[in-house]
Design an enzyme around this catalytic site. Structure first.
Site, PDB file in Angstrom:
ATOM      1  N   GLY A   1      65.897  46.371  18.999  1.00 15.13           N
ATOM      2  CA  GLY A   1      65.453  45.486  20.326  1.00 15.13           C
ATOM      3  C   GLY A   1      66.658  44.513  19.918  1.00 15.13           C
ATOM      4  N   VAL A   2      67.509  44.876  20.251  1.00 16.85           N
ATOM      5  CA  VAL A   2      68.896  43.850  20.215  1.00 16.85           C
ATOM      6  C   VAL A   2      69.892  43.197  21.932  1.00 16.85           C
ATOM      7  CG1 VAL A   2      69.710  44.339  18.088  1.00 16.85           C
ATOM      8  CG2 VAL A   2      70.963  45.566  20.286  1.00 16.85           C
ATOM      9  N   GLY A   3      68.419  42.775  22.435  1.00 12.77           N
ATOM     10  CA  GLY A   3      68.102  41.699  23.546  1.00 12.77           C
ATOM     11  C   GLY A   3      68.681  40.036  23.079  1.00 12.77           C
TER      12      GLY A   3
ATOM     13  N   VAL B   1      67.219  37.932  21.379  1.00  3.97           N
ATOM     14  CA  VAL B   1      66.232  37.644  20.596  1.00  3.97           C
ATOM     15  C   VAL B   1      67.005  38.403  19.391  1.00  3.97           C
ATOM     16  CG1 VAL B   1      64.086  37.005  18.571  1.00  3.97           C
ATOM     17  CG2 VAL B   1      64.282  36.693  20.759  1.00  3.97           C
TER      18      VAL B   1
ATOM     19  N   LYS C   1      48.981  29.705  31.136  1.00  5.55           N
ATOM     20  CA  LYS C   1      50.357  30.469  31.648  1.00  5.55           C
ATOM     21  C   LYS C   1      50.481  30.566  33.311  1.00  5.55           C
ATOM     22  CE  LYS C   1      52.996  33.997  30.163  1.00  5.55           C
ATOM     23  NZ  LYS C   1      53.995  32.970  28.526  1.00  5.55           N
TER      24      LYS C   1
HETATM   25  P1  NAD Z   1      65.444  40.818  25.725  1.00  2.37           P
HETATM   26  O1  NAD Z   1      64.889  41.573  27.321  1.00  2.37           O
HETATM   27  O2  NAD Z   1      66.498  40.285  26.141  1.00  2.37           O
HETATM   28  O3  NAD Z   1      65.602  42.348  24.884  1.00  2.37           O
HETATM   29  C1  NAD Z   1      64.807  43.157  25.066  1.00  2.37           C
HETATM   30  C2  NAD Z   1      65.865  44.420  24.092  1.00  2.37           C
HETATM   31  O4  NAD Z   1      64.940  45.797  24.232  1.00  2.37           O
HETATM   32  C3  NAD Z   1      66.630  45.263  25.470  1.00  2.37           C
HETATM   33  O5  NAD Z   1      68.101  44.761  24.454  1.00  2.37           O
HETATM   34  C4  NAD Z   1      66.628  46.238  25.917  1.00  2.37           C
HETATM   35  O6  NAD Z   1      67.764  47.370  25.883  1.00  2.37           O
HETATM   36  C5  NAD Z   1      65.502  47.112  24.633  1.00  2.37           C
HETATM   37  N1  NAD Z   1      64.389  47.659  24.910  1.00  2.37           N
HETATM   38  C6  NAD Z   1      63.933  47.903  25.548  1.00  2.37           C
HETATM   39  N2  NAD Z   1      63.236  48.718  25.398  1.00  2.37           N
HETATM   40  C7  NAD Z   1      63.584  49.490  23.993  1.00  2.37           C
HETATM   41  C8  NAD Z   1      63.280  50.878  23.775  1.00  2.37           C
HETATM   42  N3  NAD Z   1      61.947  51.272  23.742  1.00  2.37           N
HETATM   43  N4  NAD Z   1      63.798  51.414  22.507  1.00  2.37           N
HETATM   44  C9  NAD Z   1      64.809  50.088  22.184  1.00  2.37           C
HETATM   45  N5  NAD Z   1      65.656  48.717  22.507  1.00  2.37           N
HETATM   46  C10 NAD Z   1      64.412  48.434  23.975  1.00  2.37           C
HETATM   47  O7  NAD Z   1      64.077  40.313  24.920  1.00  2.37           O
HETATM   48  P2  NAD Z   1      64.294  39.389  24.338  1.00  2.37           P
HETATM   49  O8  NAD Z   1      64.301  37.855  25.223  1.00  2.37           O
HETATM   50  O9  NAD Z   1      64.674  39.243  23.554  1.00  2.37           O
HETATM   51  O10 NAD Z   1      62.755  39.187  24.243  1.00  2.37           O
HETATM   52  C11 NAD Z   1      62.478  40.855  22.506  1.00  2.37           C
HETATM   53  C12 NAD Z   1      60.970  40.431  22.895  1.00  2.37           C
HETATM   54  O11 NAD Z   1      60.528  39.032  22.239  1.00  2.37           O
HETATM   55  C13 NAD Z   1      60.114  40.202  24.076  1.00  2.37           C
HETATM   56  O12 NAD Z   1      58.681  41.252  23.514  1.00  2.37           O
HETATM   57  C14 NAD Z   1      59.534  39.234  24.521  1.00  2.37           C
HETATM   58  O13 NAD Z   1      58.277  38.742  25.216  1.00  2.37           O
HETATM   59  C15 NAD Z   1      59.611  38.286  22.716  1.00  2.37           C
HETATM   60  N6  NAD Z   1      59.444  36.847  22.927  1.00  2.37           N
HETATM   61  C16 NAD Z   1      60.691  36.505  23.229  1.00  2.37           C
HETATM   62  C17 NAD Z   1      61.137  35.179  23.384  1.00  2.37           C
HETATM   63  C18 NAD Z   1      62.519  34.695  23.615  1.00  2.37           C
HETATM   64  O14 NAD Z   1      63.219  33.241  23.321  1.00  2.37           O
HETATM   65  N7  NAD Z   1      63.032  35.534  24.139  1.00  2.37           N
HETATM   66  C19 NAD Z   1      60.247  34.399  22.453  1.00  2.37           C
HETATM   67  C20 NAD Z   1      58.608  34.960  22.558  1.00  2.37           C
HETATM   68  C21 NAD Z   1      58.498  36.203  22.048  1.00  2.37           C
END
Ligand code: NAD
Length: 369
Positions: free
Chosen positions: A180-182, A184, A80
């Protein structure tokens, strides 16, 4: 101060500090274990309060990558990078190109990618200076956005959990509480919808809530603090880590916990508590490995079908982990660690007794002209 005892106890091979005052670069790369192949792991940019905090983070994260790659069946080790700085103010082309030159100097022992606060554009600058970067844009032979593959891996994890608890992997009619609907979470919601599941979701971003309401009107919004208490089959944490903790665990009404977030259990003991409550827990670093799997095949020539095939393997690996957990009466998170360690130990034996060559199973990206 970094002490060798610390590196011995965590199992790290190498920690490198990169500095370039011309562009204010302060970075640390930790290479944890290269038994299975070169160390791959993203670079994170964060305004750490000091070097000590950055070091703690990079040591912890790089170790996690070793386990993630091993359990996922990848010929990769764990590493990392962290860049100390404010992503809003301190980014520059020079900084990322300088970082890229240092990554290049490691001669393929470490391969970088995006992590928190690092965009595809930043990685494109790194890629100017080194072939040892993945997650580059599709137009440059990369794999683009990993989120759809991460989401597919979580879906396969859910199916494995359902198979374990119901002897039937189908998601049809199942109720999923999606936190969380970001990037992923939204991709996962699309897949769940296609598979006939009912979605209850929450988020704190108005924009992301509106996108869900617009594109998946069947999904029902619940308030952020209600997501733990709703009646559902699966709780899917896709926001932040540590959402399974002393405050939330008693509220859960689900039979399964399976989501994309990293480090879902606040402490390891929460994995034991889930087991005691007969809640099936999908090991987070396995089911969210779809993104890592996806970038790992950039080196051999990325394709959507290769990536999906690899991500589908998460289903069987999760079932293997459940078996170890049952046989040894240990938590699923512990069982995942055991499966990872077993693979590393067994491959380490082949390497020394027969192959003797660390790199040949992972040829590296073809040199550009
Ligand atoms: P992202 O930032 O796009 O989405 C996260 C979402 O969670 C956002 O919409 C945010 O508003 C919401 N959120 C934050 N705090 C919250 C709360 N207290 N209650 C409800 N919603 C809340 O991130 P992502 O890329 O979708 O990743 C999501 C998780 O998956 C993270 O923990 C990340 O480390 C993990 N992850 C992501 C990937 C990837 O391919 N992007 C790969 C492995 C792990």
């Amino acid at each position: 101060m970094l002490r060798f005892e610390k590196l011995y106890s965590m199992g790290h091979e190498e920690v490198i500090f990169f500095s370039d005052s011309s562009c204010n670069l302060k970075a640390i790369v930790a290479i944890h274990d290269t038994t299975l192949g070169p160390a791959l792991g993203g670079t994170r940019m964060w305004p750490y309060k000091d070097e000590e905090e950055a070091l703690e983070d990079v040591l912890r994260l790089s170790r996690g990558m070793t386990y993630k790659a091993a359990v996922s069946g990848l010929n990769l080790g764990g590493g990392k990078g962290v860049i100390i700085g404010d992503p809003k103010k301190d980014k520059s082309e020079a900084l990322f190109r300088s970082y890229g030159r240092y990554v290049e100097s490691l001669n393929g022992r470490y391969i970088t990618a995006e992590d928190v606060n690092i965009t595809v554009e930043d990685i494109e600058h790194v890629f100017q200076e080194t072939n040892n970067a993945v997650g580059v844009a599709k137009v440059h032979g990369g794999s683009g956005n990993p989120a759809p593959y991460t989401a597919l891996g979580v879906l396969r994890g859910m199916e494995a959990c359902l198979m374990k608890s119901n002897n039937d992997r189908s998601l049809r009619g199942k109720v999923i509480a999606l936190q969380g609907v970001g990037s992923v979470g939204f991709e996962l919601a699309k897949l769940l919808n296609e598979h006939g599941a009912k979605i209850l979701f929450t988020d704190i971003s108005d924009e992301n809530i509106a996108r869900m309401k617009g594109q998946i009107p069947n999904a029902e919004f619940v308030k952020a603090n209600e997501i733990f208490t709703v009646n559902c089959d699966i709780y899917a944490p896709c926001a932040l880590g540590a959402s399974i903790n002393d405050e939330t665990i008693d509220k859960l009404k689900c039979k399964i916990v399976c989501g994309a977030a990293n480090n879902q259990l606040k402490e390891d003991r929460h994995g034991v508590e889930l087991k005691n409550r007969k809640i099936v827990y999908a090991p987070d670093y396995l089911v969210n490995a779809g993104g890592l799997m996806n970038v790992s095949i950039e080196f051999e020539g990325w394709s959507d079908s290769k990536s999906r095939r690899m991500v589908d393997s998460i289903y069987n690996t999760a079932l293997d982990i459940f078996k170890i957990s049952d046989e040894q009466n240990i938590s699923v998170n512990k069982a995942a660690d055991i499966l990872s360690e077993r693979r590393i130990e067994s491959i380490a034996k082949i390497k020394t007794s027969y192959l003797g060559n660390l790199g040949h199973r992972f040829p590296g990206r073809k040199k550009r002209d």
